[in-house]
Design a protein around this motif. Structure first.
Motif, short mmCIF file in Angstrom:
data_model
loop_
_atom_site.label_atom_id
_atom_site.label_comp_id
_atom_site.label_asym_id
_atom_site.label_seq_id
_atom_site.Cartn_x
_atom_site.Cartn_y
_atom_site.Cartn_z
N ALA A 149 0.83 -1.21 0.00
CA ALA A 149 0.00 0.00 0.00
C ALA A 149 0.86 1.27 0.00
N ASP A 150 1.94 1.26 0.77
CA ASP A 150 2.81 2.45 0.83
C ASP A 150 3.51 2.67 -0.51
N GLU A 151 3.93 1.58 -1.14
CA GLU A 151 4.58 1.68 -2.44
C GLU A 151 3.61 2.23 -3.49
N LEU A 152 2.37 1.78 -3.43
CA LEU A 152 1.36 2.28 -4.35
C LEU A 152 1.15 3.77 -4.17
N ARG A 153 1.05 4.21 -2.92
CA ARG A 153 0.85 5.63 -2.66
C ARG A 153 2.01 6.46 -3.20
N ALA A 154 3.24 6.02 -2.92
CA ALA A 154 4.41 6.76 -3.39
C ALA A 154 4.44 6.82 -4.91
N PHE A 155 4.10 5.71 -5.54
CA PHE A 155 4.09 5.62 -7.00
C PHE A 155 3.07 6.59 -7.58
N ALA A 156 1.85 6.56 -7.06
CA ALA A 156 0.77 7.39 -7.59
C ALA A 156 1.00 8.88 -7.30
N GLU A 157 1.48 9.20 -6.10
CA GLU A 157 1.70 10.61 -5.78
C GLU A 157 2.84 11.19 -6.61
N ARG A 158 3.83 10.40 -6.88
CA ARG A 158 4.94 10.89 -7.70
C ARG A 158 4.50 11.17 -9.14
N LEU A 159 3.62 10.31 -9.67
CA LEU A 159 3.17 10.47 -11.05
C LEU A 159 1.96 11.39 -11.19
N GLY A 160 1.19 11.52 -10.13
CA GLY A 160 0.03 12.40 -10.15
C GLY A 160 -1.23 11.71 -10.63
N THR A 161 -1.19 11.09 -11.79
CA THR A 161 -2.31 10.34 -12.35
C THR A 161 -1.80 8.98 -12.79
N VAL A 162 -2.59 7.94 -12.53
CA VAL A 162 -2.21 6.59 -12.93
C VAL A 162 -3.39 5.91 -13.61
N VAL A 163 -3.07 4.89 -14.39
CA VAL A 163 -4.07 4.04 -15.03
C VAL A 163 -3.96 2.66 -14.41
N THR A 164 -5.10 2.10 -14.02
CA THR A 164 -5.10 0.74 -13.48
C THR A 164 -5.81 -0.18 -14.47
N LYS A 165 -5.37 -1.44 -14.47
CA LYS A 165 -5.94 -2.41 -15.40
C LYS A 165 -6.15 -3.75 -14.70
N GLU A 166 -7.24 -4.40 -15.05
CA GLU A 166 -7.41 -5.79 -14.67
C GLU A 166 -6.57 -6.63 -15.63
N PRO A 167 -5.90 -7.65 -15.15
CA PRO A 167 -4.99 -8.41 -16.02
C PRO A 167 -5.64 -8.99 -17.26
N VAL A 168 -6.89 -9.40 -17.16
CA VAL A 168 -7.58 -9.99 -18.31
C VAL A 168 -8.80 -9.14 -18.63
N GLY A 169 -8.83 -8.61 -19.83
CA GLY A 169 -9.95 -7.79 -20.28
C GLY A 169 -9.77 -7.46 -21.73
N GLN A 170 -10.82 -6.98 -22.36
CA GLN A 170 -10.73 -6.61 -23.77
C GLN A 170 -11.66 -5.44 -24.03
N ALA A 171 -11.43 -4.79 -25.19
CA ALA A 171 -12.25 -3.65 -25.61
C ALA A 171 -12.26 -2.53 -24.57
N GLY A 172 -11.17 -2.41 -23.81
CA GLY A 172 -11.08 -1.33 -22.84
C GLY A 172 -11.71 -1.61 -21.50
N THR A 173 -12.32 -2.81 -21.34
CA THR A 173 -12.95 -3.13 -20.06
C THR A 173 -11.87 -3.33 -19.01
N GLY A 174 -12.17 -2.94 -17.80
CA GLY A 174 -11.22 -3.12 -16.70
C GLY A 174 -10.11 -2.11 -16.66
N VAL A 175 -10.23 -1.02 -17.43
CA VAL A 175 -9.22 0.03 -17.43
C VAL A 175 -9.80 1.27 -16.73
N HIS A 176 -9.04 1.84 -15.82
CA HIS A 176 -9.53 2.97 -15.03
C HIS A 176 -8.41 3.99 -14.86
#
Length: 340
Positions: free
Chosen positions: A127-154
């Motif tokens: 959780a701490d690594e995720l916070r540092a990663f996201a705060e450093r970049l400002g905006t992030v994209v998350t993905k579900e490992p298996v998906g298609q046509a853009g589903t599971g992308v946020h």
């Protein structure tokens, strides 16, 4: 290359599967659309769609998307279709290696040098690594490992996260475990739609020695996290020099002479750094040579191409005659490269 046919067993299995899944109501609705648009008799269109599907390897949506109702038999024969594309995938994409392309985490690991962006995988203890990663970049994209046509992308903005433990827990619960840096796109792409990373689909076949680029399509978004049609996106075909062949269109009957948000004329679009794009596709096509037929999604960045993902089930992007005036497709290129 010698001509090599597809396995009749594969074709029969595919046809049997389609027959089991056929939605008669959906076919009729598609036929009504073609009948109304092109002034054709509805019963004749229905009969023609069924004949094309059963005998000529043409998907029902292919028939609509590529205006088969107004094409001659010779013109139709030049179009790639989804059933034919599926047969190519089944024959030339080795089953033991398809998982690398199906799982986005596995894909990022295998193709890490071509991603040209930072990424991480969420697990129970970071959780701490995720916070540092996201705060450093400002905006992030998350993905579900298996998906298609853009589903599971946020898409998430670090400034809007109030509880990082809850955010971390939510990603795990929803399966959004792949977290990536937002890709920066070339100014020529941002001029059309700055709010979405606009990808270029390059369908290619690697024959063991040469990478053959079969078709290129430029996708444009509408400001959402993805440029897929499920998010309002559309596409236009590109020629070998990366120039748009006409206006943009989708599978929902929408045609865009201008981008709805920016007002940019789609037919004027020129993909930047086209030579670098072709060289880049050749490089990535050699990473997993056992998967020969791939639809590569790339983004041209300020300093060159960036890899988004590869699709072993490449799908089909083709010319739409009623929009572009072009009444031929890319199938001859596929035949010349693959030999079927």
């Amino acid at each position: 290359m010698p001509t090599q046919g597809f396995s009749p067993v594969t074709r029969l299995r595919y046809l049997a599967g389609r027959a089991r899944r056929i939605d008669v109501g959906s076919v009729i609705e598609r036929a009504k659309e073609a009948s109304a648009q092109h002034g054709k008799s509805l019963p004749l269109v229905v009969a023609d769609m069924l004949f094309q599907a059963g005998v000529k390897n043409v998907g029902f949506q292919d028939y609509i998307d590529y205006d088969f109702a107004i094409l001659t038999p010779a013109e139709r024969a030049t179009y790639m279709t989804h059933p034919v594309s599926n047969q190519i995938s089944q024959k030339y994409d080795h089953p033991d290696y398809r998982g690398i392309f199906q799982d986005k985490v596995a894909f990022d690991r295998r193709f890490s040098e071509f991603l040209r962006r930072e990424w991480m995988v969420v697990d129970a203890g970071n959780a701490d690594e995720l916070r540092a990663f996201a705060e450093r970049l400002g905006t992030v994209v998350t993905k579900e490992p298996v998906g298609q046509a853009g589903t599971g992308v946020h898409r998430y903005h670090a400034a809007e996260v109030a509880d990082w433990d809850a955010f971390h827990r939510g990603l795990l619960e929803r399966g959004e475990i792949l977290v990536e840096e937002v890709i920066r796109q070339h100014d020529d792409l941002a001029a059309v739609c700055p709010g979405t990373v606009n990808t270029t689909r390059v369908t290619a076949f690697f024959d063991g020695e040469t990478t053959h680029i079969l078709a290129m399509a430029q996708k444009f978004g509408r400001g959402a996290v993805s440029d897929q049609m499920t998010f309002g996106g559309f596409y236009t075909m590109l020629d070998d020099d990366g120039r748009a062949l006409g206006a943009g269109y989708d599978s929902h009957g929408h045609v865009h002479e201008l981008h709805p948000d920016s007002g940019v004329r789609i037919a004027d679009f020129q993909l930047p750094l086209i030579d670098e794009v072709k060289a880049f596709v050749d490089q990535v096509a050699r990473v997993v040579p056992q998967v020969q037929y791939v639809g590569w999604d790339i983004v041209v960045g300020p300093d060159g191409p960036v890899l988004v993902e590869g699709n072993w089930g490449a799908g089909v992007y083709e010319n739409k005659p009623s929009v572009t005036g072009i009444r031929t497709g890319h199938k001859p290129r596929y035949r010349a490269a693959i030999g079927f």
